[in-house]
Design an enzyme around this catalytic site. Structure first.
Site, PDB file in Angstrom:
ATOM      1  N   GLU A 223      51.196  50.333  33.060  1.00 11.20           N
ATOM      2  CA  GLU A 223      51.857  50.218  31.769  1.00 11.20           C
ATOM      3  C   GLU A 223      51.165  51.185  30.828  1.00 11.20           C
ATOM      4  O   GLU A 223      50.108  50.886  30.274  1.00 11.20           O
ATOM      5  CB  GLU A 223      51.779  48.779  31.255  1.00 11.20           C
ATOM      6  N   CYS A 257      51.918  50.313  22.042  1.00  8.99           N
ATOM      7  CA  CYS A 257      52.373  51.277  23.049  1.00  8.99           C
ATOM      8  C   CYS A 257      53.835  51.640  22.872  1.00  8.99           C
ATOM      9  O   CYS A 257      54.251  52.746  23.241  1.00  8.99           O
ATOM     10  CB  CYS A 257      52.122  50.734  24.455  1.00  8.99           C
TER      11      CYS A 257
END
Length: 477
Positions: A223, A257
């Protein structure tokens, strides 16, 4: 702010990590968690999180210098509890074997998919949402029946210590272990022969993690991040776009993110958008130094990086506007005011790497196709935010841009949806988790074919009969 130093963590070495992994794997082989155990673990974990709610807020606040409590409660506590609730509700049905159809020629055999735990899962969590990004993968992994080792971030030591204490209170050490330490421990951790490894962090470190896992052929879920664009289509309400992008950029001081990393806006509307963006910022943050709703940049290292990127842009002649209310208050931590960089060149550092902070490049475009070409000419982003009311154009856009996730006419909120998997593509990552996808990531979907008592497999026995040859001749014409 909780100024208490974290309790001393056990000392870990590469050799001790291997021993810990062997202990967890031996315990898993001896007794794999059944449905009752998994559900009990989820219940106990939820209760422990609720009991430590204020401690979580205090620990993250201390690690950041200042972290808005609403952001911690929403993004670290609430989202995690909602994941547990969702997984618990559906776990029994997810665990059941699923019937699978069998090719007509092989009937009356039967097929099924069984979902088996992998074994011991490694989780490496980052510092930006230090609780959620450690515990949600844990939830998915234990729901799938695995034992787990967690490596939280060394940059949030109080939160890491709290995670260690919380897990020790809920799980025996042979089921879940938390490993603390710096980069050397992290490197040794990612080189362990896990049955699956999930890493959340930067693309640069993700490459190293994948290389470390490769010798043991450990499957990885990465991720990562990247430059997630917001694309404002011609004719879209600029004020609404500015409001939603401001929320996405200011939340956690842009240290998300999936935060909008840069904005593409019609060239003729660029200045109007910037004015509206700063109006939205001023409404949300009328002051900086004494504002409890403002989250600080995590540490001096990160704030220095952002200042260097601003200096780089200035040296390239980039026009910069900054939100700087004169409130005369000293800040308790590292503050970078929300800042817009106008049309920075692609060579500028703010356009080369994920920003991960409250800096927002705004670039004008002449045609919508030109804007799409700009996005397509770069690494595939972790998130994409198209703002568009033209349904036909929007569908073309969604068919054109490949991203880890998309949220239309808003930002960030796709991350909190149970059945919308989280995961990147290309440089922004690989694999998915959250909800059912998390259960599947940490399970082996094992196909099982059950042969019937009466079947035609004798036709495949040697020597091959004329009948078999004629059948194949018909089937392969």
């Amino acid at each position: 702010m909780d100024s208490r130093e974290p309790a001393q963590a056990p000392t870990h070495t590469p050799a001790s990590l291997a021993t810990t992994l062997a202990t967890l794997r031996a315990a898993w082989l001896k007794r794999r968690p059944d449905f009752a155990q998994r559900r009990a673990d989820l219940d106990h974990l939820a209760a422990a999180i609720k009991a430590k709610r204020e401690a979580i807020v205090e620990a993250i606040n201390a690690d950041f210098g200042r972290r808005a409590s609403v952001e911690t409660l929403a993004a670290d506590v609430m989202v995690t509890l909602e994941e547990i609730k969702h997984v618990r509700k559906h776990l029994r049905s997810w665990m059941k074997p699923k019937r699978a159809p069998i090719n007509l020629l092989f009937l009356p055999a039967r097929g099924e998919i069984r979902y088996l735990p992998l074994g011991v899962v490694g989780i490496v969590a980052p510092w930006n949402y230090p609780f959620q990004l450690a515990i949600i993968p844990l939830v998915d992994a234990i729901a799938a029946g695995n034992h787990v080792m967690i490596k939280p971030s060394e940059f949030t030591p109080r939160t890491s210590a709290l995670i260690r204490e919380l897990c020790a209170a809920v799980f025996p050490p042979e089921r879940v272990t938390v490993v603390e330490g710096g980069a050397e421990v992290g490197a040794a951790f990612t080189a362990l022969p896990f049955d699956h490894l999930l890493f959340t962090g930067s693309t640069a470190v993700g490459r190293k993690v994948m290389a470390a896992a490769a010798p043991n052929l450990v499957p990885v879920t990465l991720e990562l991040g990247g430059k997630s664009p917001a694309l404002i289509a011609p004719g879209f309400d600029l004020a609404l776009a500015a409001e939603r992008i401001a929320t996405g950029k200011l939340f956690n001081a842009g240290q998300t993110c999936v935060a909008p990393d840069y904005v593409l806006v019609p060239e003729a509307q660029r200045e109007a958008f910037i004015d509206l963006f700063f109006a939205a910022v001023a409404k949300r943050l009328p002051t900086l130094g004494d504002n409890a709703d403002l989250t600080c940049v995590i540490n001096p290292r990160q704030s220095q990086r952002l200042r260097e990127w601003l200096d780089d842009a200035k040296q390239r002649g980039v026009a910069i506007r900054q939100h700087a209310p004169d409130d005369g208050k000293a800040a308790p931590g590292e503050i970078i005011p929300p800042t817009v960089l106008i049309d920075p060149p692609d060579e500028a550092r703010v356009m080369q790497e994920e920003i991960f902070g409250p800096l927002l490049p705004v670039k004008g475009y002449r045609t919508h196709d030109e804007a799409l070409a700009y996005i397509l000419g770069r690494d595939r982003p972790l998130a994409f935010y198209p703002f568009d009311r033209d349904s036909e154009r929007l569908e073309r856009t969604l068919d054109t841009v490949v991203a880890g996730s998309v949220c239309v006419n808003d930002t960030l909120i796709q991350f909190g949806q149970h059945e919308l998997p989280i995961g990147g593509v290309g440089a922004s990552g690989m694999g998915h988790y959250h909800g059912h996808q998390g259960f599947l990531t940490f399970s082996k979907a094992m196909p099982v074919m059950r042969q019937a008592r009466l079947n035609g497999m004798f036709l495949f026995d040697q020597p091959y009969s004329g009948l078999m040859k004629r059948v194949l001749d018909v089937l392969t014409r």
